[in-house]
Enzyme design. Structure first.
Site, PDB file in Angstrom:
ATOM      1  N   LYS A  87      -0.418  -7.263  -1.817  1.00 49.95           N
ATOM      2  CA  LYS A  87      -1.096  -6.298  -0.946  1.00 49.95           C
ATOM      3  C   LYS A  87      -2.266  -5.657  -1.707  1.00 49.95           C
ATOM      4  CE  LYS A  87      -0.003  -2.423   2.205  1.00 49.95           C
ATOM      5  NZ  LYS A  87       1.060  -1.523   2.700  1.00 49.95           N
ATOM      6  N   SER A 162       1.854  -1.389   7.779  1.00 52.61           N
ATOM      7  CA  SER A 162       0.522  -1.616   7.268  1.00 52.61           C
ATOM      8  C   SER A 162       0.388  -2.875   6.404  1.00 52.61           C
ATOM      9  CB  SER A 162       0.096  -0.426   6.408  1.00 52.61           C
ATOM     10  OG  SER A 162       0.916  -0.329   5.261  1.00 52.61           O
ATOM     11  N   SER A 186       6.321   0.139   6.580  1.00 53.90           N
ATOM     12  CA  SER A 186       5.191  -0.796   6.441  1.00 53.90           C
ATOM     13  C   SER A 186       5.547  -2.157   5.857  1.00 53.90           C
ATOM     14  CB  SER A 186       4.095  -0.161   5.589  1.00 53.90           C
ATOM     15  OG  SER A 186       3.341   0.735   6.361  1.00 53.90           O
TER      16      SER A 186
END
Ligand SMILES: [Mg+2]
Ligand SMILES: [Zn+2]
Lengths: 504, 109, 488
Positions: A87, A162, A186
């Site tokens: 990420k 997310s 997330s």
């Protein structure tokens, strides 16, 4: 051969590399080719757009190095040579970290996150940095400043967020493993929406050092994988005490070791008591999601578990508490983005004006909204009614979990109230978007571990997820229960459906 | 050092003037359109969040971290610093080995 | 006498003193706290606020804070907490300062001071831990903040541990404010936790000043910054009190504001007006956990406390040293240790104090050398006193020895100086007798005058002998020999 490398699990690839059936370089090249073929830059509606940066050269060099060391008989870790998508919120020297935001465009961090160091030490090969909702604020990855990521099961839908880029990368067979972060869901929610296993470890099990902060008291890094075993293997690599993070769990202080996530992974659920959280089902959850959930409960019973009703009485206060705690901490954490030391600067005659212009231009609408909520919630006269009161509610929810775990071994709920929704569906209604987190937020506030595991198909044949929540440091138990369901269901993790990403 | 006592929040949905005040605290340039859009949105979110006041009396100890540890400290031993040029290379403006910013108007604290 | 404000007015001062600690590393990271290095060389992800970096508390700073707290008679709170104080400023890397808010590490203490011979107690509200900011240089304009078009920032100082000591508004004259700051300086220096140099910024004092008619509630205060010495502190308070009184007597109002002390003009000037109370949005820093100071740990720290200035002054006056000298000995860096060392050699405490506070301090001051840097030790002073006591040196010769000690930075002992510089008294009777005989023979008129009963005139002959011996004659012996030679 290539497609087989793409659909294999991380554990499977690692075993084949260890047996020298295939080289790390071949594995990495196959995944880089897949990224090349499917990811695009987000401009076409067939682009997955999971990656913001691909570090192909570094990845290939690292793979060659792993292969070379394997030839010389060096002892390598259990995931050595396995590719991973990171990420874009973990710092990694030599590559930009944007956190999905314009305000950090072009920033090349001068240091590695602890998680990045651990990956390198384990010879896990980072392929690139993945797309995300700006500053991890969102549940659809539509809040990225660099365009949305698409769900590999249906390219017209969101992957969740997310950590949508990390989820989509693994679902699209671009990487067998990825890392995301979970502040209020997330990792778990995109895992559910992309048909993956996703885990939010016990708060403090994984170091936050080098993770760009959203809400410090909630943020945790965790794995995505297409199998429970892979997720447990990856979490084993990244967990551990880090003296650079004061909130990282020190076994000496806590009096307990971090759990061994693999020892009892295949022990099944026979004899375990599984509590079904009354408050986290029913109204607001899609029928298909509830049907899959009911089916999972029957399977647990058939596998020898005792399934009982359980209660987190204050669960309904989780979402309001979360939407005070997280923005408050974020409003302070994001103050450092001011155009002075790194990232974007919008010129203005004075420092104050430059700060405000930079922040006004650099932050997207959702980030600005949360900074505003948080700034207001912490301001004089409101602190007690908002942040402090929300922190009291956290205590109540944590107590609810502790009480429940006196009766049951794990708690379960649907991970997300819905399957993946179409792009653009909820972008105009912030509160509707926030409701995606209703089932995941309670565990975040309490700090307890939770794993989302695919448990069937809901509407339009899209994946659904089941959330297994354990007591503090009971991450091993969550994986064990998830593994039992996974084995019983035998679902194919490769995306399918009319609008799915092209098959490998 | 005591904070003012708790307010009833629902009585005070955010006005545009308050939105502007908060934006100033947060050093965030907002256009008039932004302000007009944010005022009702923030009011709605805060009204929803205000529910936290329905439970958890004052005797409930606020919780921030799940493990009640204290005294996490390090020894006073030096660690390596970063190369100056690497850090300065990321700055939007650097001169004379320092970070450069436009004129500072008011000293804040 | 302390300087009082105009009749019918009372001055009220509270002081906020920031003290930089001399830990090896910064408050939250392992960067060195060294000063005077190239800009931005002692920086890392943490102290430049890089995204993702996290603070970890320096245990040595917590210990030092507790030590200072106990030394200023505070209680150490069993649990304290770090809060974030949110405000934007380019030298503040995270745009929040990690500080302490409702539960500081230490609360409620006091300092007992001697001001112009009278005891004064100043209450202390709290001592809390926080971090220093970076340093800005202003380009263009005058080099000051005003008129600059660009500011340059060096983060070497960012994150250096700072202690903030907040007094109660118990101070009613400039001298007490000065004594309070000097006492704090002496304490932290004795504890070895800070240089406490106002001129170098390692101790920074902000004065909150207001005036009122006696018996009335507190007036509106102004905060004075940029005080670079104890002397400026006193001047600034006196100036500001007078200014406020004039404004009020003219029917004006005092505006809450921060004022800048201008050393060259001797005035305070408006830096900025506080329109509203700044909203710092304090909340507990979620990156850090509470600090716990159990009672047994506090006891352990208390046991480590060295003799503090007040106790040292009492001990000296008990030993017969006068109060002003005791204050000077305790208040001058390194002097108390030298005193104790000298006395340990068997020298009389009062005599040692006289030498140290008198000639030694006086000559060092002329030479603009700090005692701590002078190379003069307690052993030197002890030996000096012994040489006077055994007659090797007269007081005058001893003063000349001190001149050499000051000039040489103590590289030779007094005995060596006396020998090498030929400063011993001539007490060899034969040698002295010869000189006396010659002086008597050379001054028949004076001798006659003395014989006529003007005994005071013998002083002129003593002076002659001293001149001949370059001051090395033992005055007592010279007197005796002269009398014997003159007496028929
Ligand atoms: Mg302060
Ligand atoms: Zn540092």
């Amino acid at each position: 051969m290539t497609s087989d490398l793409l659909t294999d699990t991380a554990a499977g690839l690692a075993a084949r590399m260890a047996a020298r059936e295939v080289s790390a370089r071949e594995v990495v090249d196959a995944h880089l080719d897949r990224i090349e073929a499917t990811d695009g830059d987000g401009t076409s509606d067939t682009d997955v757009h999971a990656f913001l940066t691909v570090v192909a050269d570094t990845a290939r060099r690292h793979a060659d190095d792993v292969d070379q060391r394997r030839v010389t008989g060096r002892d390598l870790g259990p995931l050595a040579g396995v590719p991973l998508a990171l990420k874009d919120l973990f710092t990694m020297r030599g590559a930009p970290t944007t956190v999905g935001s314009r305000i950090l465009e072009g920033w090349v961090p001068p240091y590695d996150a602890t998680v990045t160091e651990k990956l390198r030490a384990a010879d896990v090969i980072v392929l690139g940095k993945t797309n995300m909702d700006e500053f991890a604020m969102g549940s659809s990855t539509e809040n990225s400043a660099y365009g949305p990521t698409r769900n590999p099961w249906d390219l017209g839908r969101v992957p969740g967020g997310s950590s949508g880029g990390s989820a989509a990368a693994v679902a699209a067979l671009q990487a067998p493993l990825s890392l995301g972060t979970d502040t209020g869901g997330s990792i778990r929610q995109p895992a559910a929406l992309c048909g993956l296993v996703g885990s939010k470890p016990t708060y403090g099990a994984v170091s936050r050092y080098g993770m760009v902060a959203f809400a410090s008291s909630l943020d945790q890094a965790g794995p995505f994988a297409r199998s429970v075993t892979d997720a447990a293997l990856l979490q084993s690599v990244i967990q551990g005490h880090d003296p650079r993070d004061s909130t990282s769990i020190d076994p000496v202080r806590v009096g307990r070791d971090l759990p061994d996530l693999l020892a009892d992974l295949d022990a099944g659920v026979e004899g375990l008591t599984i509590g079904v959280v009354t408050e986290l089902q029913g109204e607001g959850y899609e029928p298909g999601v509830l049907a899959a959930f009911e089916d999972s409960l029957r399977r647990f019973e058939a596998l020898g578990a005792t399934v009982v009703e359980a209660s987190i009485p204050h669960a309904s206060y989780g979402l309001p508490a979360y939407y005070l705690v997280a923005p408050s901490e974020a409003s302070s954490n994001l103050a450092r983005f001011d155009g002075v030391r790194y990232g974007l600067r919008v010129d203005a005659p004075t420092a104050e004006e430059m700060n405000a212009a930079t922040r006004g231009a650099g932050f997207g609408p959702e980030v600005r909204r949360r900074i505003m909520i948080g700034t207001h919630a912490l301001s004089s006269g409101y602190y007690d009614a908002f942040y402090n009161q929300a922190s009291r509610v956290r205590r109540l929810i944590a107590n609810d979990f502790a009480t429940a775990f006196e009766q049951v071994d794990v708690l379960v709920s649907p991970t997300s109230p819905s399957v993946a929704f179409p792009l653009g569906d909820k972008t105009d209604d912030p509160l509707a978007m926030y409701l995606n987190d209703v089932a995941t937020v309670p565990a975040s506030l309490a700090g307890v571990p939770a794993v989302s595991v695919p448990n069937g198909r809901g509407a339009e044949g899209l994946p659904t997820g089941l959330q297994v929540m354990g007591p503090l440091l009971g991450d091993d138990r969550c994986f064990r229960v998830a593994r039992a369901l996974e084995a019983d269901l035998g679902l194919d993790p490769v995306p399918s459906g009319a609008n799915a990403v092209a098959p490998a | 050092m005591r904070r003012p006592s708790r307010r009833r929040v629902s009585e005070m949905a955010l006005s545009e003037a308050e939105v502007r005040h908060v934006a100033r605290l947060a050093r965030l340039d907002l256009s008039d359109d932004d302000v007009a859009e944010l005022a009702p949105q923030l009011s709605q979110i805060l009204e929803y969040a205000e529910q936290v006041g329905e439970v958890a009396a004052d005797d409930v100890e606020p919780m921030v971290h799940p493990f009640p540890v204290t005294n996490v400290m390090r020894d006073d031993h030096p660690a390596a610093s970063l190369p100056r040029d690497e850090v300065l290379s990321q700055a939007p403006d650097a001169r004379e080995d320092r970070f450069a910013v436009p004129r500072i108007v008011a000293e804040d604290a | 006498m302390v300087t009082t404000v105009k009749e019918g007015w009372e001055l009220v001062v509270g002081l906020e003193v920031h003290v930089e600690l001399v830990t090896t590393t910064k408050m939250w990271c392992g960067c060195l706290t060294h000063f005077g290095e190239e800009p931005n060389t002692n920086i890392c992800p943490v102290c430049t606020g890089q995204p993702g970096s996290l603070p970890v508390v320096n245990g040595a700073a917590v210990r030092a804070a507790a030590l200072i707290g106990l030394a200023i008679n505070c209680s150490v709170n069993e649990t304290s907490q770090f809060h974030r104080k949110n405000y934007f400023y380019p030298d503040l890397v995270k745009n929040y300062q990690i500080s302490q808010y409702d539960v500081p590490i230490c609360s409620e203490g006091h300092l007992e001071l001697e001001v112009e011979g009278s005891p004064v107690t100043v209450g202390i509200e709290r001592l809390h831990m926080e971090e220093d900011t970076g340093k800005s240089t202003h380009l263009g304009g005058s080099g000051r903040l005003h008129g600059a078009d660009t500011s340059l920032i060096d983060y070497n100082r960012a994150g250096v541990p700072l202690m903030e000591v907040v007094s109660h508004p118990d101070i009613h004259d400039a001298e007490t404010a000065q004594a309070y700051v000097r006492e704090l300086q002496g304490i932290v220096e004795t504890l070895g936790v800070s240089d406490a140099r106002m001129d170098q910024g390692s101790m920074r004092v902000d004065a909150n000043v207001s005036v009122r008619r006696p018996g009335e509630p507190l007036g509106i205060r102004t905060e004075i910054k940029n005080l670079n010495s104890v002397r400026s502190l006193g001047r600034a308070i006196a100036y500001e009190a007078q200014r406020q009184i004039e404004v009020l007597e003219d029917g004006g109002e005092i505006v809450m504001q921060t004022r800048h002390w201008d050393e060259s003009t001797g005035r305070t000037e408006t830096l900025r007006v506080k329109e509203t109370v700044t909203d710092y949005r304090y909340f507990p820093d979620p990156d850090l956990v509470p600090v716990h100071c159990p009672a047994d740990w506090v006891d352990e720290i208390r046991a480590e406390l060295p003799e503090l200035p007040a106790a040292a002054r009492a001990r000296l006056t008990d030993a017969g040293v006068d109060e002003a000298q005791a204050a000077a000995l305790v208040g001058t860096s390194g002097m108390l240790a030298a005193f104790d060392e000298a006395v340990a050699t068997g020298a009389d405490p009062r005599t040692v104090a006289n030498w140290l506070v008198g000639d030694v301090a006086g000559q060092l001051s002329t030479a603009e050398v700090d005692f701590a840097d002078s190379g003069i030790t307690g052993a030197h002073v002890g030996q000096l006193v012994a040489l006077v006591d055994d007659g090797t040196l007269s007081n005058n010769l001893a003063k000349q020895v001190v001149e050499h000690l000051v000039a040489d930075r103590g590289s030779r002992s007094p005995a060596v100086v006396a020998q090498e510089e030929g400063l011993q008294q001539v007490s060899d009777t034969d040698e002295l007798q010869a000189i006396v005989d010659r002086v008597v023979a050379d001054n028949p008129d004076t001798v006659a005058t003395i014989r006529d009963g003007n005994t005071k005139a013998i002083g002129a002959l003593v002076g002659q002998v001293m001149k001949e011996t370059r001051g090395q004659a033992d005055p007592r012996a010279t007197n005796e020999l002269l009398r014997a030679a003159i007496t028929p």
